[in-house]
Enzyme design. Structure first.
Site, PDB file in Angstrom:
ATOM      1  N   ASP A 103       0.847  -1.198   0.000  1.00 40.89           N
ATOM      2  CA  ASP A 103       0.000   0.000   0.000  1.00 40.89           C
ATOM      3  C   ASP A 103       0.881   1.246   0.000  1.00 40.89           C
ATOM      4  O   ASP A 103       2.065   1.173   0.365  1.00 40.89           O
ATOM      5  CB  ASP A 103      -0.880  -0.027   1.249  1.00 40.89           C
ATOM      6  CG  ASP A 103      -1.604   1.288   1.460  1.00 40.89           C
ATOM      7  OD1 ASP A 103      -2.313   1.723   0.538  1.00 40.89           O
ATOM      8  OD2 ASP A 103      -1.448   1.886   2.552  1.00 40.89           O
ATOM      9  N   ASP A 139      -0.266   5.258   0.870  1.00 39.59           N
ATOM     10  CA  ASP A 139      -0.453   6.275   1.917  1.00 39.59           C
ATOM     11  C   ASP A 139      -0.614   5.617   3.288  1.00 39.59           C
ATOM     12  O   ASP A 139      -1.462   4.744   3.467  1.00 39.59           O
ATOM     13  CB  ASP A 139      -1.671   7.161   1.594  1.00 39.59           C
ATOM     14  CG  ASP A 139      -1.452   8.601   2.064  1.00 39.59           C
ATOM     15  OD1 ASP A 139      -0.516   8.853   2.830  1.00 39.59           O
ATOM     16  OD2 ASP A 139      -2.241   9.469   1.641  1.00 39.59           O
TER      17      ASP A 139
END
Lengths: 254, 254
Positions: free
Chosen positions: B10, B12
């Site tokens: 991932d 952010d």
């Protein structure tokens, strides 16, 4: 059949369908007018000024003054103003909402509002939604004119106030206080304007889920006329029935 | 601890927080790169082109090529194109979505689309929402990039894709097919790109409700790092736990 001393009358589907008047409704309102029975038009349309609503009605030969129109924007502005006179309000809506809030002496601002008041806004954009969401998250109270999810148009059903309002309720996880039908608030305000009691007043409309439920929630008798949204088949699925149902308002005996 | 042959990462909250890189993550990705272990960045941000995402990563000294980025817009475009090559699509979204749909050879149109594909659109307006609602009501399939309800910003939480998308789902009473995390679809596509099997791959992220659930739904092991949204307290409330949890990616043993 009971005799009523005051009538609350829905507009779209009851008095006209879009731009077409419903002839039986024209005669019905004329009869009320001639008999001197007070009546008030109640609409969940938050976008229009009551002056323009009255003008549209008169253009259809329906006797109506601006003072005989209560829009959900007027009811919303009055609700906020009664709770909190002179409150700071961030409005998301059209002319009908903005003018109603100003008429109640509320302060319109996008900085530190006490309330976010939202209705249908066909000029909606991301910045308005952002300001609204941030304000609610910062503690502003969230008030909505009405929850109608669809807006009938000649193109089909467009997003209604309730659909646009869902952006803020989903983002903030705060549910708004709805003012329009089927909530009882607007009906209660209408009774004050008419000066009749709950027992003496009849709510007339074509939509079970807004007009008739507003009557039921406010303890006011209701008359469902099958010239709009709700059909007699639809009524088989509902628990609380309207006080009366009727095919056309010509059948109504005052 | 198992050895993994591929990593899905991932962005952010995991690799950076907004514009600030997370130093432990920089070393983590560098180590993967040096060891020759394949990795792919998976983001629910539908607005950006993968080229720009890779550029941002490289500006933080994180080794990344455009081919190592899978955005939810790319996954959505691929999903539609695999189901229905050359389909007519009405897009509501930003550059990242429009370019991804075009790259898959889909036909972008506002007339009689087979699909309405919606992501975050900070240039949203009533006409786009109306066209989308009418098309869905006329039978177009409703696909959404991701359901995130909030968009973190320096001003606070702004409306996310899921909040804007709710306008169409509320208006039409049709729920969209979501493609992004926590749905398994995007993870399954990522495995194809990486060329590793479910058993050999690890999903790494900071958000239980998107990253980790995407891993769980796709039957891929997951590593939750506490540098972003989810805290160890939050995990007490959930039923299915991540395979691993970690305070910082420096602790990870390959």
């Amino acid at each position: 059949m009971k005799t009523y001393k005051g009538y609350l009358i829905d507009l779209d589907g009851t008095v006209y369908n879009g731009t077409e008047k419903i002839p039986a409704a024209v005669d019905f309102v004329k009869a009320l007018n001639e008999k001197g029975i007070p009546y008030l038009f109640l609409t969940n349309n938050s976008t229009k000024h009551p002056r323009d609503v009255a003008e549209k009605l008169r253009s259809m030969a329906i006797p109506a003054t601006e003072a005989q129109v209560l829009t959900t924007s007027m009811a919303t502005a009055k609700y906020v103003s009664e709770k909190d006179p002179g409150a700071r309000v961030y409005p998301i809506g059209e002319e009908g909402l903005i003018m109603a809030l100003e008429a109640e002496g509320l302060i319109l601002t996008d900085e530190d509002p006490d309330y976010v008041v939202m209705g249908l806004d066909r000029d909606i954009n991301y910045e308005k939604l952002s300001i609204g969401a941030l304000a609610i998250r910062n503690g502003a109270k969230f008030i909505a004119t009405n929850g109608d999810i669809k807006l009938p148009s000649e193109r089909g059903f467009l997003p209604g106030a309730g659909s646009i309002i869902s952006v803020l309720s989903v983002t903030t996880e705060v549910k708004p206080t709805f003012i329009g039908k089927p909530e009882p608030i607007m009906v209660e305000q209408a009774l004050e304007v008419l000066g009749t009691s709950k027992e003496e007043t009849l709510m007339v409309g074509d939509n079970y889920y807004t007009d008739i439920l507003a009557g039921i929630h406010a303890d006011v008798d209701s008359l469902l006329v099958f010239t709009g949204v709700t059909t007699s088949d639809d009524l088989q699925a509902v628990d609380k029935q309207p006080t009366y149902t009727i095919q056309s308002l010509t059948e109504w005996d005052f």
